[in-house]
Design an enzyme around this catalytic site. Structure first.
Site, PDB file in Angstrom:
ATOM      1  N   CYS A 171       0.759  -1.326  -0.051  1.00 20.74           N
ATOM      2  CA  CYS A 171      -0.055  -0.010  -0.069  1.00 20.74           C
ATOM      3  C   CYS A 171       0.786   1.232  -0.011  1.00 20.74           C
ATOM      4  O   CYS A 171       0.283   2.390  -0.195  1.00 20.74           O
ATOM      5  CB  CYS A 171      -1.104  -0.047   1.133  1.00 20.74           C
ATOM      6  N   HIS A 186      -3.206   7.393   1.483  1.00 19.68           N
ATOM      7  CA  HIS A 186      -3.700   5.938   1.087  1.00 19.68           C
ATOM      8  C   HIS A 186      -5.048   5.568   1.577  1.00 19.68           C
ATOM      9  O   HIS A 186      -5.341   6.042   2.969  1.00 19.68           O
ATOM     10  CB  HIS A 186      -2.666   4.974   1.738  1.00 19.68           C
ATOM     11  N   ASN A 232      -9.871  -0.071  -0.553  1.00 11.35           N
ATOM     12  CA  ASN A 232      -8.665  -0.125  -0.651  1.00 11.35           C
ATOM     13  C   ASN A 232      -8.009  -0.575  -1.923  1.00 11.35           C
ATOM     14  O   ASN A 232      -7.993  -1.782  -2.116  1.00 11.35           O
ATOM     15  CB  ASN A 232      -8.134  -1.020   0.887  1.00 11.35           C
TER      16      ASN A 232
END
Length: 324
Positions: A114, A251, A281
């Site tokens: 990520c 993020h 996500n």
């Protein structure tokens, strides 16, 4: 004079299939309310059968090139962040290079889960500042739907597929924090926390791609502290502080992490670009997706100070400060 890596164009792509939270209710012990209250996610996009990470990346790249008014052969390098490549090798970046019809330059992948796009931006900036490249296409692209355990309600409802891209171009700057472009970066990792977020397969262990595993509560406790710390370190490097930030583009993992980081930095959520409700996500794709959405909506404007920050498996985390 100082060479700065300036954003010349931005774009993104999302697969056509939209998956609302309610779709999971038929197969899992979960509800739309359960997912929304714990993550902020309302829907996400899943790639179609046969649609690969490189396919998503190419469409985002084309959008960014169009936004920059450039062609593929104007680009010297592609730096692509992903944890879900089409193949073990070659790199997705070289696949994108071929699909774009780019007949010069070079490309390579960055894998920091990520945090991948923050790492990719930092690498692209180094290429430009060192004179190795004049223009770099930086892409985050993921098909996390391919590594989900669909029986694990704690993880499979959180992730989605997508891609985002930036075109960076070297330009002269004065060498101070009023310059446009990437101003500073801070990267970190700590392998002691690997079990908090990982995939339980790989070429040299199981010979399979494996499925994503996550210790959500433990990761949450690490996230806010580490994201705030890396953000402030990056800002301090250029003699700026929390109040100088126009936009946090984080993020997009969990709305509570996003809110907690903003609160700890003393910034309003009005100064945060949030897309987690629509995309879920998307790992390394989430920051460039959010940048593209923020710019397209007219919120992020030239001259704005933008802070990007992310944390992912490794653990790996970091921040990049840039002036739009």
């Amino acid at each position: 004079m100082t060479i700065r890596a300036v954003v010349k164009g931005v774009g993104h792509y999302l697969p056509e299939r939209v998956v609302p939270n309610s779709e999971f209710e038929a197969t899992l012990d979960t509800t739309d309310e359960w997912i929304r209250t714990r993550s902020g996610i309302e829907r996400r996009h899943f790639a179609a059968e046969g649609e690969t990470t490189s396919d998503l990346a190419v469409k985002a790249a084309k959008a960014a090139l169009k936004n920059a008014g450039l062609e593929a052969d104007d680009i010297d390098a592609i730096v692509l962040a992903t944890s879900t490549p089409d193949l073990t090798f070659p790199s997705v970046a070289t696949m994108v290079q071929e699909k774009l019809g780019m007949t010069r330059g070079f490309g390579f992948d960055v894998q920091a889960v990520c945090a991948g796009f923050v790492y990719a931006l930092t690498n692209a900036n180094a290429l430009i500042v060192s004179g190795q490249a004049k223009r770099v296409l930086v892409i985050g692209a993921e098909t996390f739907s391919r590594i989900m355990d669909w029986t694990d309600r704690a993880t499979c409802v959180l992730f989605g597929d997508g891609a985002g891209a930036l075109v960076l171009e070297g330009a002269d700057g004065a060498g101070n924090n009023a310059d446009r472009g990437i101003l500073s970066a801070d990267l970190n990792s700590d392998g002691r926390y690997r079990d908090m977020l990982y995939v339980d397969g790989g070429v040299s262990t199981t010979g399979t791609s494996g499925k994503l595993r996550m210790q959500g509560n433990a990761l949450f406790r690490q996230a806010v502290e580490k994201l705030t710390s890396t953000a402030r370190t990056a800002l301090k490097k250029i003699d700026l502080g929390d109040s100088d930030v126009n936009w946090i583009v984080p993020h997009q993992a969990n709305i509570r992490i996003i809110q907690g980081t903003a609160k700890k930095m003393g910034l309003s959520m009005d100064n945060v670009i949030v897309t987690v409700q629509d995309h879920g996500n998307t790992s390394a794709a989430s920051i460039p997706l959010a940048l593209s959405v923020g710019a397209a909506e007219g919120r992020i404007k030239e001259g704005d100070l933008v802070l990007t920050e992310a944390i992912g498996g490794g653990l790996a985390w970091g921040a990049v400060v840039l002036r739009w």
